[in-house]
Design a protein around this motif. Structure first.
Motif, PDB file in Angstrom:
ATOM      1  N   CYS A   1       1.059  -1.383  -0.211  1.00  0.00           N
ATOM      2  CA  CYS A   1       0.258   0.107  -0.008  1.00  0.00           C
ATOM      3  C   CYS A   1       1.006   1.376   0.281  1.00  0.00           C
ATOM      4  CB  CYS A   1      -0.415  -0.211   0.885  1.00  0.00           C
ATOM      5  SG  CYS A   1      -2.375  -1.026   1.130  1.00  0.00           S
ATOM      6  N   ALA A   2       2.044   1.360   0.451  1.00  0.00           N
ATOM      7  CA  ALA A   2       2.847   2.210   0.781  1.00  0.00           C
ATOM      8  C   ALA A   2       3.318   2.253  -0.238  1.00  0.00           C
ATOM      9  CB  ALA A   2       4.169   2.137   1.850  1.00  0.00           C
ATOM     10  N   SER A   3       3.593   1.188  -0.949  1.00  0.00           N
ATOM     11  CA  SER A   3       4.720   2.033  -2.467  1.00  0.00           C
ATOM     12  C   SER A   3       3.428   2.855  -3.640  1.00  0.00           C
ATOM     13  CB  SER A   3       4.515   0.703  -3.126  1.00  0.00           C
ATOM     14  OG  SER A   3       5.892   0.117  -2.790  1.00  0.00           O
ATOM     15  N   PHE A   4       2.164   2.125  -3.170  1.00  0.00           N
ATOM     16  CA  PHE A   4       0.933   2.746  -4.004  1.00  0.00           C
ATOM     17  C   PHE A   4       0.787   4.955  -3.822  1.00  0.00           C
ATOM     18  CE2 PHE A   4      -3.289   4.290  -5.157  1.00  0.00           C
ATOM     19  CZ  PHE A   4      -3.512   4.177  -6.644  1.00  0.00           C
ATOM     20  N   LEU A   5       0.725   4.186  -2.997  1.00  0.00           N
ATOM     21  CA  LEU A   5       0.356   5.607  -2.328  1.00  0.00           C
ATOM     22  C   LEU A   5       1.587   6.350  -2.378  1.00  0.00           C
ATOM     23  CD1 LEU A   5      -0.459   5.124   1.440  1.00  0.00           C
ATOM     24  CD2 LEU A   5      -1.718   5.677  -0.329  1.00  0.00           C
ATOM     25  N   ALA A   6       3.211   6.010  -2.854  1.00  0.00           N
ATOM     26  CA  ALA A   6       4.372   7.355  -3.161  1.00  0.00           C
ATOM     27  C   ALA A   6       3.879   7.595  -4.205  1.00  0.00           C
ATOM     28  CB  ALA A   6       5.239   6.181  -2.572  1.00  0.00           C
ATOM     29  N   THR A   7       2.937   6.691  -5.146  1.00  0.00           N
ATOM     30  CA  THR A   7       3.701   7.555  -7.175  1.00  0.00           C
ATOM     31  C   THR A   7       2.428   8.994  -6.873  1.00  0.00           C
ATOM     32  OG1 THR A   7       1.391   5.887  -7.124  1.00  0.00           O
ATOM     33  CG2 THR A   7       3.475   4.709  -7.696  1.00  0.00           C
ATOM     34  N   GLY A   8       1.797   9.004  -5.456  1.00  0.00           N
ATOM     35  CA  GLY A   8       0.712  10.407  -5.552  1.00  0.00           C
ATOM     36  C   GLY A   8      -0.577   9.812  -6.640  1.00  0.00           C
ATOM     37  N   ALA A   9      -0.799   8.522  -6.865  1.00  0.00           N
ATOM     38  CA  ALA A   9      -2.070   8.553  -7.295  1.00  0.00           C
ATOM     39  C   ALA A   9      -2.949   8.511  -5.983  1.00  0.00           C
ATOM     40  CB  ALA A   9      -2.187   6.635  -7.764  1.00  0.00           C
ATOM     41  N   GLU A  10      -4.358   9.285  -6.045  1.00  0.00           N
ATOM     42  CA  GLU A  10      -4.773   9.357  -5.020  1.00  0.00           C
ATOM     43  C   GLU A  10      -6.545   9.662  -5.646  1.00  0.00           C
ATOM     44  OE1 GLU A  10      -3.219  13.152  -3.795  1.00  0.00           O
ATOM     45  OE2 GLU A  10      -3.848  14.034  -5.021  1.00  0.00           O
ATOM     46  N   GLU A  11      -6.970   9.662  -6.943  1.00  0.00           N
ATOM     47  CA  GLU A  11      -8.367   9.276  -6.964  1.00  0.00           C
ATOM     48  C   GLU A  11      -8.916   8.200  -7.655  1.00  0.00           C
ATOM     49  OE1 GLU A  11     -10.216  12.021  -6.095  1.00  0.00           O
ATOM     50  OE2 GLU A  11      -8.937  13.428  -4.957  1.00  0.00           O
ATOM     51  N   PRO A  12     -10.629   7.377  -6.430  1.00  0.00           N
ATOM     52  CA  PRO A  12     -10.800   6.256  -7.855  1.00  0.00           C
ATOM     53  C   PRO A  12     -10.631   7.208  -9.061  1.00  0.00           C
ATOM     54  CG  PRO A  12     -11.960   7.668  -6.386  1.00  0.00           C
ATOM     55  CD  PRO A  12     -11.196   8.407  -6.347  1.00  0.00           C
ATOM     56  N   GLY A  13     -10.056   5.774  -9.829  1.00  0.00           N
ATOM     57  CA  GLY A  13      -9.333   5.333 -11.224  1.00  0.00           C
ATOM     58  C   GLY A  13      -7.900   5.938 -11.462  1.00  0.00           C
ATOM     59  N   ASP A  14      -7.445   6.554 -10.196  1.00  0.00           N
ATOM     60  CA  ASP A  14      -5.743   6.316 -10.545  1.00  0.00           C
ATOM     61  C   ASP A  14      -4.752   4.750 -10.796  1.00  0.00           C
ATOM     62  OD1 ASP A  14      -5.911   8.845 -10.772  1.00  0.00           O
ATOM     63  OD2 ASP A  14      -5.412   9.413  -8.915  1.00  0.00           O
ATOM     64  N   ALA A  15      -4.549   4.671 -11.532  1.00  0.00           N
ATOM     65  CA  ALA A  15      -4.106   2.969 -11.185  1.00  0.00           C
ATOM     66  C   ALA A  15      -2.061   3.068 -11.262  1.00  0.00           C
ATOM     67  CB  ALA A  15      -4.275   1.959 -12.500  1.00  0.00           C
ATOM     68  N   VAL A  16      -1.586   2.333 -10.998  1.00  0.00           N
ATOM     69  CA  VAL A  16      -0.884   1.807 -11.036  1.00  0.00           C
ATOM     70  C   VAL A  16      -0.263   0.647 -11.537  1.00  0.00           C
ATOM     71  CG1 VAL A  16       1.946   1.413  -9.408  1.00  0.00           C
ATOM     72  CG2 VAL A  16      -0.285   3.458  -9.068  1.00  0.00           C
ATOM     73  N   THR A  17       0.755   0.507 -13.269  1.00  0.00           N
ATOM     74  CA  THR A  17       1.309  -0.846 -13.370  1.00  0.00           C
ATOM     75  C   THR A  17       2.785  -0.948 -12.600  1.00  0.00           C
ATOM     76  OG1 THR A  17      -0.173  -0.951 -14.463  1.00  0.00           O
ATOM     77  CG2 THR A  17       1.912  -1.915 -15.010  1.00  0.00           C
ATOM     78  N   ALA A  18       2.732  -2.530 -11.869  1.00  0.00           N
ATOM     79  CA  ALA A  18       4.077  -2.513 -11.532  1.00  0.00           C
ATOM     80  C   ALA A  18       4.333  -2.934 -12.813  1.00  0.00           C
ATOM     81  CB  ALA A  18       4.240  -3.549 -10.428  1.00  0.00           C
ATOM     82  N   LEU A  19       5.687  -3.051 -13.613  1.00  0.00           N
ATOM     83  CA  LEU A  19       6.108  -3.888 -15.005  1.00  0.00           C
ATOM     84  C   LEU A  19       7.573  -4.331 -13.605  1.00  0.00           C
ATOM     85  CD1 LEU A  19       5.661  -1.972 -17.770  1.00  0.00           C
ATOM     86  CD2 LEU A  19       4.352  -3.723 -17.147  1.00  0.00           C
ATOM     87  N   GLY A  20       7.547  -5.321 -13.004  1.00  0.00           N
ATOM     88  CA  GLY A  20       8.752  -6.077 -12.578  1.00  0.00           C
ATOM     89  C   GLY A  20       8.282  -7.519 -13.261  1.00  0.00           C
TER      90      GLY A  20
END
Length: 430
Positions: free
Chosen positions: A232-251
């Motif tokens: 959860c912390a890694s997601f919050l770090a990106t600055g995403a904060e509104e519904p529909g904001d997404a983060v893709t991790a390409l690992g």
């Protein structure tokens, strides 16, 4: 009395990771002010030993204080690995090694017990569940509480070893919708009295102890906030904060996370929702991703071949790239076979087909989240090694027509610092 915005007060996030501890301080505008990190191995050889975690935390904070006046710290929050638990006595002293996030509990009776009583949508299911670990640890002699990794580090700062946060508590059986430990826990072997209180991430749980403040050189007025999990912390770090904001991790795998205005639970896809205030963080993990690319190409080959690819001219191969059989999300099929044929003659075309295939899985993943009740995809931030490949980014932008935004940070500690900032603001300290 509150502190003026221009006083230089900062919020501090501490990330206790699998291999080390990192701390990041941010100001009221969420700009990074200072950082420090320490490999876990520098504090001791046993990463399961809570004293090693604390030793690495101390070293990290000592290093940070060389760059930052500790009197500026208004609030601190901690994240830890999800599902790592330890038993403690009345004073908060660890009673042995922790069971780590990836430790598997195979006791048939305990597994059957939770399966019989926990709702299907509970994150307490599965061999690495926090609740299974509670059952395993609760009979340790002298146990007064069984708490999570982040709880214990925060306790070393606040003196409270009886409180957790809603995100770490999820895999231990906490109900994030009702916001309480559920009644069905009383029908399992887990002893409710040993579970911690649960607070909202970013809420104040106490002040730093005089001893910790003096020892670490931190302001004795600093408050300690409820933290979160490393994910959860890694997601919050990106600055995403509104519904529909997404983060893709390409690992090595493909991980999709999205903020939603309502909770999403689909255990058949391994999908659960963490509560972040009045929002919900949902996501899924595919077995597709960088591991498939690495099976065929070295990083240098990928960099060279990517320059030969025209991302605006798709090849149209119907690939589903997997390193081995089996998929959980966005397709739930443990016997799903990799689809990697026919193979083009040119390596650059084969790499392009693989990149397009992983991208197609990503698109399907966001479609699946929408089918399960997520909002429309609003924006996309990308983290992980694949984010550094501009050709892959161009391929993804062609089929995911939403703004691609740069993540504010990729450090979990920066996300936890945002929770500390919320606590500081709530307390009138920033």
């Amino acid at each position: 009395m509150g502190v003026d915005e221009n006083s230089g007060s900062v919020a501090l996030g501490i990330d206790v990771g699998t291999t080390g501890v990192r701390a990041v301080a941010i100001d009221g505008a969420k700009h990074e002010v200072a950082r420090a990190d320490t490999p876990m191995s520098e504090a001791g050889p046993n990463p399961r030993d809570p004293k090693v975690w604390w030793g690495a935390t101390i070293r990290t904070l000592e290093d940070l204080m060389r760059r930052l006046d500790g009197e500026r710290i208004a609030a601190i929050a901690v994240d830890g690995t999800s599902g790592t638990l330890l038993p403690v006595d009345k004073a908060g002293n660890p009673l042995g090694n922790a069971l780590m996030y990836n430790d598997v509990v195979t006791t048939p009776e305990a597994i059957a017990d939770i399966a019989a009583h926990a709702p299907e949508t509970s994150a307490a299911h599965g061999p690495t569940s926090g609740l299974l670990k509670v059952v395993r640890l609760q009979d340790t002699k002298g146990t007064q509480k069984v708490i999570h990794q982040a709880d214990w580090i925060a306790g070393c700062l606040s003196g409270r070893f009886d409180v957790s946060d809603e995100n770490n508590a999820l895999k231990t059986g906490y109900d994030p919708i009702e916001r309480r430990w559920p009644d069905w826990l009383d029908r399992t072997a887990a002893r409710r009295a040993l579970l911690p209180e649960v607070a909202e991430p970013g809420s104040v749980i106490g002040e730093i102890t005089r001893e910790a403040a003096a020892f670490l050189g931190i302001s004795p007025r600093a408050v300690i906030a409820a933290g979160t999990t490393d994910g959860c912390a890694s997601f919050l770090a990106t600055g995403a904060e509104e519904p529909g904001d997404a983060v893709t991790a390409l690992g090595s795998t493909l991980v999709l996370k999205m903020l939603s205005d309502k909770p999403l639970f689909a255990p058949e896809y391994g999908l659960y929702s963490h509560r972040i205030g009045d929002r919900w963080l949902a996501g899924g993990a595919s077995n597709s991703g960088g591991a498939v690319l690495a099976k065929y190409f070295s990083p240098e080959q990928m960099r060279t071949l990517s320059t030969e690819i025209n991302p605006d001219a798709p090849l149209g191969y119907d690939y589903y790239p997997l390193a081995t059989e089996g998929e959980r999300f966005p397709i739930n099929d443990p016997e799903l076979q990799p689809r990697l044929e026919p193979r083009p003659l040119k390596d650059a075309q084969f790499l392009q087909a693989l990149l397009e295939g992983v991208t197609a899985v990503e698109v399907l993943g966001y479609q699946r989240l929408k089918e399960l009740g997520a909002p429309e995809l609003r924006s996309l931030r990308t983290v992980g090694g694949g984010a550094q490949n501009p050709t892959w980014t161009a391929i993804r932008q062609r089929v995911l027509p939403v703004p691609f935004l740069a993540p504010a940070s990729q450090d979990a500690a920066a996300g936890t610092a945002r929770l500390a900032l919320a606590a500081a603001r709530g307390a009138g300290l920033i």
